[in-house]
Design a protein around this motif. Structure first.
Motif, mmCIF file in Angstrom:
data_model
loop_
_atom_site.group_PDB
_atom_site.id
_atom_site.type_symbol
_atom_site.label_atom_id
_atom_site.label_comp_id
_atom_site.label_asym_id
_atom_site.label_seq_id
_atom_site.Cartn_x
_atom_site.Cartn_y
_atom_site.Cartn_z
ATOM 1 N N GLY A 62 0.820 -1.210 0.000
ATOM 2 C CA GLY A 62 0.000 0.000 0.000
ATOM 3 C C GLY A 62 0.848 1.251 0.000
ATOM 4 N N GLY A 64 -4.032 3.967 0.193
ATOM 5 C CA GLY A 64 -4.661 3.012 -0.717
ATOM 6 C C GLY A 64 -3.802 1.785 -0.872
ATOM 7 N N ASP A 65 -4.412 0.680 -1.277
ATOM 8 C CA ASP A 65 -3.713 -0.594 -1.464
ATOM 9 C C ASP A 65 -3.356 -0.799 -2.931
ATOM 10 O OD1 ASP A 65 -4.000 -1.193 1.237
ATOM 11 O OD2 ASP A 65 -5.926 -2.205 0.924
ATOM 12 N N ALA A 106 -2.134 1.737 -7.311
ATOM 13 C CA ALA A 106 -3.004 1.958 -6.146
ATOM 14 C C ALA A 106 -3.764 3.262 -6.339
ATOM 15 C CB ALA A 106 -2.195 2.015 -4.863
ATOM 16 N N THR A 107 -5.067 3.217 -6.127
ATOM 17 C CA THR A 107 -5.871 4.432 -6.052
ATOM 18 C C THR A 107 -5.855 4.898 -4.604
ATOM 19 O OG1 THR A 107 -7.300 3.800 -7.890
ATOM 20 C CG2 THR A 107 -8.155 5.445 -6.350
ATOM 21 N N VAL A 108 -5.489 6.161 -4.375
ATOM 22 C CA VAL A 108 -5.374 6.676 -3.012
ATOM 23 C C VAL A 108 -6.385 7.792 -2.797
ATOM 24 C CG1 VAL A 108 -2.968 6.003 -2.744
ATOM 25 C CG2 VAL A 108 -3.499 8.241 -3.701
ATOM 26 N N ASP A 109 -7.050 7.755 -1.640
ATOM 27 C CA ASP A 109 -8.028 8.789 -1.286
ATOM 28 C C ASP A 109 -8.111 8.893 0.230
ATOM 29 O OD1 ASP A 109 -9.637 6.638 -0.444
ATOM 30 O OD2 ASP A 109 -10.732 6.569 -2.344
ATOM 31 N N ASP A 149 -9.916 5.621 3.875
ATOM 32 C CA ASP A 149 -9.393 4.820 4.984
ATOM 33 C C ASP A 149 -9.197 5.658 6.237
ATOM 34 O OD1 ASP A 149 -9.399 2.546 3.482
ATOM 35 O OD2 ASP A 149 -7.263 2.580 3.005
#
Length: 293
Positions: free
Chosen positions: A83, A106-107, A113-116, A119
């Motif tokens: 991640g 994101g993983d 990896a899509t990050v937002d 989480d």
């Protein structure tokens, strides 16, 4: 013969040192492309991390928000990364440990990896906000449009419905006022619980207590004049109110952070039976893509 042996030993030493150096710099690229971030001030920095098993590998820090950016790490670490995390680190922070203010994560699925913010903050699909205009902290009856509180007077219930924030973050209320040099965003205070008053009451009067909900009376004209050139109690009708999510510690106490989940225009004046409503603004949240190259 001795001279030849010495040359052979020297050549072997250079060869093995070169091989050893190649192993130590066997690195791979990680490309980060994010939209929606704002530049950090006051020495604070973004820091990019790879998540490998239960370990974090720092890719480096930055302040500017020009993307894409390419970082490097040991090839084994890049290949093993599960991640990606982006944190906000305080200015002049000597610690090599990650702060609690994680903004994006994101993983990896394959090499991307899509990050937002999901989480970290959860979902804001059911978030809502409503507020009223009033100035309960003073005894003046002619300035009721100069204060704002996030609650519903008819029921005594909180006017904000927001997810509970993790450590490292706080909510903050804001109103955009007309200052001497144009519009200026003025804080109504930080809070973590929508059922309690916020941490700030500097612009309010000290004559009476305010409601036990986030909000502020803008009646301390001396301070408003000193800071923003506002010389009379401001009429909030037609102005904009919004909620931000702020890193804690905050890298800039004077400016709203980029995360603004709720926003609204003030249309209902003091004494109205109708509260002012806010709209979800999560489309403005930063989002990005990270790839192992």
């Amino acid at each position: 013969m001795k001279k030849l042996n010495l040359l052979m030993i020297l050549f072997a030493a250079i060869f093995f040192a070169s091989c050893s150096g190649d192993d130590s710099v066997d690195r791979s690229d990680v490309t980060v492309d994010i939209s929606g971030l704002e530049r950090l001030d006051s020495g604070a920095e973004y820091q990019a991390w790879l998540v490998t098993n239960t370990n974090l590998v720092s890719l480096g820090r930055f302040t500017d928000v020009n993307f894409p950016k390419t970082f490097q790490a040991l090839t084994g670490q890049v290949n093993d990364a599960e991640g990606f995390v982006l944190s906000i680190e305080p200015g002049n922070d000597p610690s090599s440990e990650i702060s609690q203010s994680i903004i994006l994560s994101g993983d990896f699925v394959g090499n991307a990896a899509t990050v937002d913010v999901t989480d970290t903050f959860g979902s804001y699909t059911t978030a809502s906000g409503q507020f009223v205009l009033q100035t309960p902290t003073d005894d003046v009856a002619t300035n009721e449009n100069s204060g704002l509180y996030w609650y519903v007077p008819s029921t005594g219930q909180p006017g904000l419905k927001l997810p509970t924030l993790p450590s490292g973050w706080k909510y903050e209320g804001w109103v955009t006022l007309q200052g001497a040099s144009g519009d200026v965003n003025v804080s109504t205070g930080k809070f973590t619980n929508v059922n309690n008053a916020d941490e700030f009451a500097t612009f309010s009067s000290s004559i009476n207590d305010g409601p036990d909900f986030p909000g502020e009376d803008f009646v301390n004209i001396s301070l408003l004049s000193q800071l923003y050139g506002i010389t009379t109690a401001p009429n909030l009708l037609g102005r904009r109110a919004f909620i931000t999510i702020e890193p804690s510690p905050d890298n800039d106490e004077t400016k709203p952070f980029v995360l603004r989940p709720l926003t609204g225009t003030i249309t209902e004046e003091a004494g109205s039976a109708v509260t002012n409503k806010m709209q979800i603004n999560t489309a403005s949240f930063p989002v990005g893509r990270v790839t192992k190259d």
